[in-house]
Write a protein that holds these residues in place. Structure first.
Motif, PDB file in Angstrom:
ATOM      1  N   ALA A 103      -4.295  11.112  -2.815  1.00  0.00           N
ATOM      2  CA  ALA A 103      -3.279  11.677  -1.931  1.00  0.00           C
ATOM      3  C   ALA A 103      -2.315  10.563  -1.557  1.00  0.00           C
ATOM      4  O   ALA A 103      -2.733   9.423  -1.295  1.00  0.00           O
ATOM      5  N   LEU A 104      -1.032  10.879  -1.540  1.00  0.00           N
ATOM      6  CA  LEU A 104      -0.010   9.896  -1.212  1.00  0.00           C
ATOM      7  C   LEU A 104       0.112   9.802   0.309  1.00  0.00           C
ATOM      8  O   LEU A 104       0.364  10.810   0.980  1.00  0.00           O
ATOM      9  N   ARG A 105      -0.059   8.589   0.837  1.00  0.00           N
ATOM     10  CA  ARG A 105      -0.051   8.402   2.282  1.00  0.00           C
ATOM     11  C   ARG A 105       1.039   7.395   2.656  1.00  0.00           C
ATOM     12  O   ARG A 105       1.065   6.269   2.143  1.00  0.00           O
ATOM     13  N   PRO A 106       1.960   7.778   3.550  1.00  0.00           N
ATOM     14  CA  PRO A 106       3.018   6.842   3.968  1.00  0.00           C
ATOM     15  C   PRO A 106       2.431   5.702   4.812  1.00  0.00           C
ATOM     16  O   PRO A 106       1.490   5.896   5.582  1.00  0.00           O
ATOM     17  N   VAL A 107       2.991   4.512   4.651  1.00  0.00           N
ATOM     18  CA  VAL A 107       2.530   3.326   5.381  1.00  0.00           C
ATOM     19  C   VAL A 107       3.736   2.571   5.911  1.00  0.00           C
ATOM     20  O   VAL A 107       4.873   2.738   5.451  1.00  0.00           O
ATOM     21  N   ARG A 108       3.460   1.713   6.909  1.00  0.00           N
ATOM     22  CA  ARG A 108       4.490   0.817   7.457  1.00  0.00           C
ATOM     23  C   ARG A 108       4.076  -0.611   7.138  1.00  0.00           C
ATOM     24  O   ARG A 108       2.961  -1.029   7.467  1.00  0.00           O
ATOM     25  N   LEU A 109       4.972  -1.341   6.476  1.00  0.00           N
ATOM     26  CA  LEU A 109       4.641  -2.660   5.951  1.00  0.00           C
ATOM     27  C   LEU A 109       5.314  -3.766   6.750  1.00  0.00           C
ATOM     28  O   LEU A 109       6.329  -3.550   7.414  1.00  0.00           O
ATOM     29  N   GLY A 110       4.731  -4.957   6.643  1.00  0.00           N
ATOM     30  CA  GLY A 110       5.312  -6.154   7.223  1.00  0.00           C
ATOM     31  C   GLY A 110       6.115  -6.918   6.183  1.00  0.00           C
ATOM     32  O   GLY A 110       6.470  -6.377   5.127  1.00  0.00           O
ATOM     33  N   PRO A 111       6.409  -8.180   6.434  1.00  0.00           N
ATOM     34  CA  PRO A 111       7.178  -8.971   5.462  1.00  0.00           C
ATOM     35  C   PRO A 111       6.393  -9.201   4.184  1.00  0.00           C
ATOM     36  O   PRO A 111       5.212  -9.534   4.212  1.00  0.00           O
ATOM     37  N   TYR A 112       7.048  -9.037   3.053  1.00  0.00           N
ATOM     38  CA  TYR A 112       6.405  -9.164   1.752  1.00  0.00           C
ATOM     39  C   TYR A 112       6.050 -10.628   1.473  1.00  0.00           C
ATOM     40  O   TYR A 112       6.820 -11.539   1.768  1.00  0.00           O
ATOM     41  N   GLY A 113       4.861 -10.832   0.898  1.00  0.00           N
ATOM     42  CA  GLY A 113       4.452 -12.148   0.437  1.00  0.00           C
ATOM     43  C   GLY A 113       4.600 -12.257  -1.065  1.00  0.00           C
ATOM     44  O   GLY A 113       5.191 -11.392  -1.718  1.00  0.00           O
ATOM     45  N   GLU A 114       4.050 -13.339  -1.630  1.00  0.00           N
ATOM     46  CA  GLU A 114       4.165 -13.549  -3.072  1.00  0.00           C
ATOM     47  C   GLU A 114       3.288 -12.584  -3.858  1.00  0.00           C
ATOM     48  O   GLU A 114       3.672 -12.120  -4.934  1.00  0.00           O
TER      49      GLU A 114
END
Length: 374
Positions: A315-326
């Motif tokens: 199931a596709l679940r929306p998320v809230r992300l922080g700053p991207y790393g490498e």
């Protein structure tokens, strides 16, 4: 018309066969393998690591106060020295001659002073007897004062020459270890030219560089954790002691020093590599996922595929992300630590599709067993 019953039977058999074929095709669809992982990190995902080097808190560039030819070098890199120990020596010939010349000038000035004193005393008696004029006596007094000043100047010059002769010996200002050497015996050095770098005993620090795009997130006194590269299983608490007010023109980073406590200072050696972990503000308890797990949902929101352990469907679940790393990204909201998230091939999946969960070694992951344990 006689063949109508047979035609109906044939049509019924054909319809049943087609239906059976369609059912077998639907029943025979195998679930697609999918790499699944648990979100990692927690508080660990909120830590940023910065590479550094163990340095002495007090590092002194040692140099001669006079120039000359270096005739002796008594220590080398890594040698431990004591306060007052002679480290190197210049050729003292010229300096010794200058001291002798200054001493001779002082002797001459003191002789002139003695003669001027005698003349003043003699003229003082003559002026009382009114044999000489008062102006002649005043001239002798002035000559005595001038000779006295010349003697003081000669004495000071001799002290300077003696000091310069002593400056031909370079001594350790405090206990420590020689961290670097820049000259060799036989070389002519100038006054103030660095000969050795002394790392004083006592405090140890880790020198790091802070990125300019995040410099406002750091401040002196901020708590950090220090980990040596040769001892990754142990971390010591530390704190940022100072931050340079200007960025390095080459690396565009701000030099910072991390102070180590007493027990850590005793356990580290100069020049060792270390990592300094700093808590990021705003994502103190974030989980983290590999970048390959992040998908773009139909509505344009950032989402991830989560596998239901009960039936193995995604199931596709929306998320809230922080700053991207490498390699990974902090997840601030939308998933839990025990969720199974598809970490690869998510662009080939569809809502409700059954998958076969596997790990990074392509081994099946028993999701139902994990549910039973919980």
């Amino acid at each position: 018309m006689r063949n109508t019953p047979w035609n109906a039977v044939s049509l019924l058999l054909l319809t049943t066969a087609l239906a059976a074929c369609g059912g077998n095709k639907q029943a025979g669809e195998t679930p697609r393998p999918a790499l699944v992982v648990h979100p990692g990190g927690g508080a660990e995902a909120a830590l940023s690591a910065y590479a550094g080097e163990v340095r002495a808190r007090r590092e002194s560039a040692l140099s001669f106060r006079v120039g000359g030819n270096l005739t002796r070098r008594d220590v080398d890199v890594g040698d431990r020295v004591r306060q007052g120990q002679v480290l190197a020596m210049l050729d003292p010939g010229d300096l010794t001659l200058q001291a002798q010349a200054a001493q001779a000038q002082l002797a001459a000035a003191e002789a002139d002073l003695a003669r001027a004193r005698d003349d003043r005393d003699r003229f003082a008696k003559l002026v009382e007897q009114q044999v000489v004029s008062r102006s002649a006596f005043d001239a002798q007094v002035a000559a005595f004062k001038a000779a006295e000043g010349q003697a003081r100047a000669a004495r000071a010059q001799m002290d300077v020459a003696r000091n310069q002769a002593a400056y031909s010996q370079l001594r350790a200002p405090r206990d420590g270890v020689i961290a670097s050497r820049q000259v060799e015996a036989g070389q002519v050095v100038a006054a103030g030219q660095t000969v050795f770098t002394l790392a004083a005993d006592g405090g140890r620090e880790v020198a790091i560089g802070l990125p300019e795009n995040r410099i406002r997130q750091f401040s002196p006194g901020q708590a950090v954790m220090v980990e040596l590269w040769n001892a990754p299983d142990r971390r010591w608490p530390g704190s940022i002691r100072e931050i340079s007010p200007a960025a390095d023109p080459q690396t565009r980073t701000y030099a910072a020093r991390v102070d180590l406590p007493g027990d850590a200072a005793q356990a580290v050696e100069l020049g060792q590599s270390a990592r300094v972990y700093v808590q990021d503000n705003g994502i103190k308890a974030a989980l983290k996922l590999p970048l390959s797990a992040v998908q773009r949902g139909p509505d344009g929101n950032t989402s991830v595929w989560v596998v239901d352990p009960a039936d193995g469907k995604v199931a596709l679940r929306p998320v809230r992300l922080g700053p991207y790393g490498e390699t990974d990204v902090p997840v601030l909201a939308g998933i839990k630590a025990d969720d199974w998230v598809v970490a690869g091939g998510g662009h080939l999946l569809r809502e409700g599709q059954a998958v076969t969960p596997v790990d990074r070694d392509n081994r099946p992951v028993p999701l139902r067993a994990a549910v039973a344990k919980r």
